[in-house]
Design a protein around this motif. Structure first.
Motif, mmCIF file in Angstrom:
data_model
loop_
_atom_site.group_PDB
_atom_site.id
_atom_site.type_symbol
_atom_site.label_atom_id
_atom_site.label_comp_id
_atom_site.label_asym_id
_atom_site.label_seq_id
_atom_site.Cartn_x
_atom_site.Cartn_y
_atom_site.Cartn_z
ATOM 1 N N MET A 67 0.673 -1.351 -0.015
ATOM 2 C CA MET A 67 0.100 0.131 0.152
ATOM 3 C C MET A 67 0.954 1.464 0.010
ATOM 4 N N GLU A 68 1.934 1.121 0.820
ATOM 5 C CA GLU A 68 2.776 2.429 0.706
ATOM 6 C C GLU A 68 3.264 2.925 -0.615
ATOM 7 N N ARG A 69 3.905 1.677 -1.384
ATOM 8 C CA ARG A 69 4.327 2.147 -2.623
ATOM 9 C C ARG A 69 3.305 2.392 -3.585
ATOM 10 N N ILE A 70 2.112 1.938 -3.604
ATOM 11 C CA ILE A 70 1.177 2.410 -4.582
ATOM 12 C C ILE A 70 0.655 3.740 -4.056
ATOM 13 N N GLU A 71 0.771 4.087 -2.759
ATOM 14 C CA GLU A 71 0.246 5.341 -2.499
ATOM 15 C C GLU A 71 1.099 6.598 -2.990
ATOM 16 N N SER A 72 2.468 6.237 -3.094
ATOM 17 C CA SER A 72 3.382 7.220 -3.630
ATOM 18 C C SER A 72 3.558 7.170 -5.036
ATOM 19 N N LEU A 73 2.894 6.146 -5.825
ATOM 20 C CA LEU A 73 2.744 5.990 -7.154
ATOM 21 C C LEU A 73 1.559 6.920 -7.564
ATOM 22 N N LEU A 74 0.582 6.891 -6.797
ATOM 23 C CA LEU A 74 -0.724 7.508 -6.903
ATOM 24 C C LEU A 74 -0.642 9.211 -6.873
ATOM 25 N N TYR A 75 0.383 9.458 -6.026
ATOM 26 C CA TYR A 75 0.548 10.860 -5.721
ATOM 27 C C TYR A 75 1.570 11.550 -6.923
ATOM 28 N N ALA A 76 2.294 10.402 -7.554
ATOM 29 C CA ALA A 76 3.403 10.890 -8.324
ATOM 30 C C ALA A 76 2.856 10.783 -9.930
ATOM 31 N N CYS A 77 1.611 10.245 -10.191
ATOM 32 C CA CYS A 77 1.485 9.889 -11.390
ATOM 33 C C CYS A 77 0.968 11.164 -12.508
ATOM 34 N N ASP A 78 1.030 11.145 -13.575
ATOM 35 C CA ASP A 78 0.451 12.129 -14.384
ATOM 36 C C ASP A 78 -1.027 11.508 -15.261
ATOM 37 N N LEU A 79 -1.179 10.412 -15.241
ATOM 38 C CA LEU A 79 -2.449 9.757 -15.602
ATOM 39 C C LEU A 79 -2.899 8.476 -14.923
ATOM 40 N N PHE A 80 -4.121 8.418 -14.430
ATOM 41 C CA PHE A 80 -4.417 7.297 -13.824
ATOM 42 C C PHE A 80 -5.526 6.551 -14.524
ATOM 43 N N VAL A 81 -5.546 5.343 -14.880
ATOM 44 C CA VAL A 81 -6.580 4.739 -15.525
ATOM 45 C C VAL A 81 -7.018 3.560 -14.829
ATOM 46 N N SER A 82 -8.291 3.627 -14.703
ATOM 47 C CA SER A 82 -9.113 2.385 -14.008
ATOM 48 C C SER A 82 -9.566 1.487 -15.105
ATOM 49 N N VAL A 83 -9.468 0.193 -15.008
ATOM 50 C CA VAL A 83 -10.042 -0.692 -15.834
ATOM 51 C C VAL A 83 -10.889 -1.841 -15.045
ATOM 52 N N GLY A 84 -12.075 -1.874 -15.477
ATOM 53 C CA GLY A 84 -12.787 -3.381 -15.176
ATOM 54 C C GLY A 84 -12.981 -3.530 -13.600
ATOM 55 N N THR A 85 -13.137 -2.450 -12.975
ATOM 56 C CA THR A 85 -13.339 -2.544 -11.501
ATOM 57 C C THR A 85 -14.722 -1.869 -11.096
ATOM 58 N N SER A 86 -15.295 -2.614 -10.184
ATOM 59 C CA SER A 86 -16.626 -1.908 -9.682
ATOM 60 C C SER A 86 -16.810 -0.885 -9.031
ATOM 61 N N GLY A 87 -15.606 -0.421 -8.301
ATOM 62 C CA GLY A 87 -15.492 0.706 -7.653
ATOM 63 C C GLY A 87 -16.158 0.559 -6.252
ATOM 64 N N ASN A 88 -16.370 -0.677 -5.759
ATOM 65 C CA ASN A 88 -16.960 -0.675 -4.243
ATOM 66 C C ASN A 88 -16.089 -1.675 -3.564
ATOM 67 N N VAL A 89 -14.694 -1.930 -3.779
ATOM 68 C CA VAL A 89 -13.960 -2.683 -2.908
ATOM 69 C C VAL A 89 -12.898 -1.629 -2.434
ATOM 70 N N TYR A 90 -12.696 -1.494 -1.435
ATOM 71 C CA TYR A 90 -11.689 -0.691 -0.832
ATOM 72 C C TYR A 90 -10.453 -1.391 -0.454
ATOM 73 N N PRO A 91 -9.295 -0.806 -0.405
ATOM 74 C CA PRO A 91 -8.770 0.577 -0.738
ATOM 75 C C PRO A 91 -8.862 1.019 -2.101
#
Ligand code: NAD
Ligand code: ZN
Length: 234
Positions: free
Chosen positions: A159-183
């Motif tokens: 999760m820590e690595r993912i978080e820093s990737l999210l804050y550093a990216c310039d494009l975020f693409v979400s594919v085929g996910t229902s958006g109700n499973v956290y985090p």
């Protein structure tokens, strides 16, 4: 399309649907009369380890009957050809991204093709069945092997690595996910909080979180992901 140099692609069960791997919803949320939540928890493993091993043995065996589809293959090509970094963060436990050519992959919910020893914690590649009698190749303690899967109620990996990737990216693409499973469902909000990245949802239908994305494209991943990759590489 703008030039992106630092792309994070979040994928869910929908990207593997056209390969023949059932999504939660396709499967009706059930496996042999058991709710998936009831076979994919630490409690279930405690209560009936043979049942849980059997569930994962079946899913592991299914990996040999499915192939990556054009969406997995396009993401592999994007990573190879983009003048920049592409990271696939997947909730999927199948190995179709690897087989589609991606190398930079984070399996936040674990991998069907690995097992973990509860005694010595070693993680090993495992393509066969695993039972309560199977011995750990490292410490030989039995019964100690479990699927290397994040069960309901357990912490996702990296999760820590993912978080820093999210804050550093310039494009975020979400594919085929229902958006109700956290985090994972909250990733788009983290990305948008930086105010610099573009966000795109690709899904068969608007997901629960569709309104959080700057851009949405609805249809099959097997059509829309290759089209997006072509635009990004233009
Ligand atoms: P989900 O089943 O809740 O949702 C899948 C989404 O994909 C849905 O919104 C659906 O509309 C969409 N979809 C279906 N077919 C599609 C297609 N051809 N193209 C584009 N979109 C399509 O899955 P989730 O959001 O990933 O969450 C469920 C949890 O179960 C996750 O942890 C998931 O990874 C896990 N799971 C994994 C697999 C796998 O490893 N392949 C399969 C089933 C469930
Ligand atoms: Zn061991």
């Amino acid at each position: 399309m703008a030039r992106y140099r630092n792309i994070v692609v979040l994928t869910g069960a929908g990207i593997s649907a056209e390969s023949g791997v059932a999504t939660f919803r396709d499967a009706g949320g059930l496996w042999e009369q058991h709710r998936i939540e009831d076979v994919a928890t630490p409690d279930a493993f405690q209560r009936d380890p043979d049942l849980v091993q059997g569930f994962y043995n079946q899913r592991r065996a299914q990996l040999f009957t499915v192939d990556p589809n054009p969406a997995h293959i396009a993401l592999g090509k994007l990573e190879q050809l983009l003048d920049g970094t592409v990271t696939v963060v997947t909730q999927n436990v199948d190995n179709l991204h690897e087989r589609g050519g991606s190398k930079n992959i984070i399996h936040m919910h674990g991998e069907l093709s690995k097992v973990r020893c509860r005694h010595c914690s070693i993680v090993v590649e495992w393509l066969e069945d695993c039972t309560q009698e199977t011995r750990c190749p490292n410490c030989s303690d039995a019964p100690a092997l479990r699927p290397h899967i994040v069960w309901f109620g357990e912490m996702p990996f990296d999760m820590e690595r993912i978080e820093s990737l999210l804050y550093a990216c310039d494009l975020f693409v979400s594919v085929g996910t229902s958006g109700n499973v956290y985090p994972a469902a909250g990733f788009v909000s983290a990305v948008r909080s930086t105010g610099v990245a573009h966000t795109i949802e690709i899904n068969l239908e608007p997901s629960e979180g569709a309104s959080y994305f700057a851009e949405t494209r609805h249809g099959k991943a097997g059509d829309l992901v290759p089209a997006l990759v072509d635009e990004l590489l233009e």
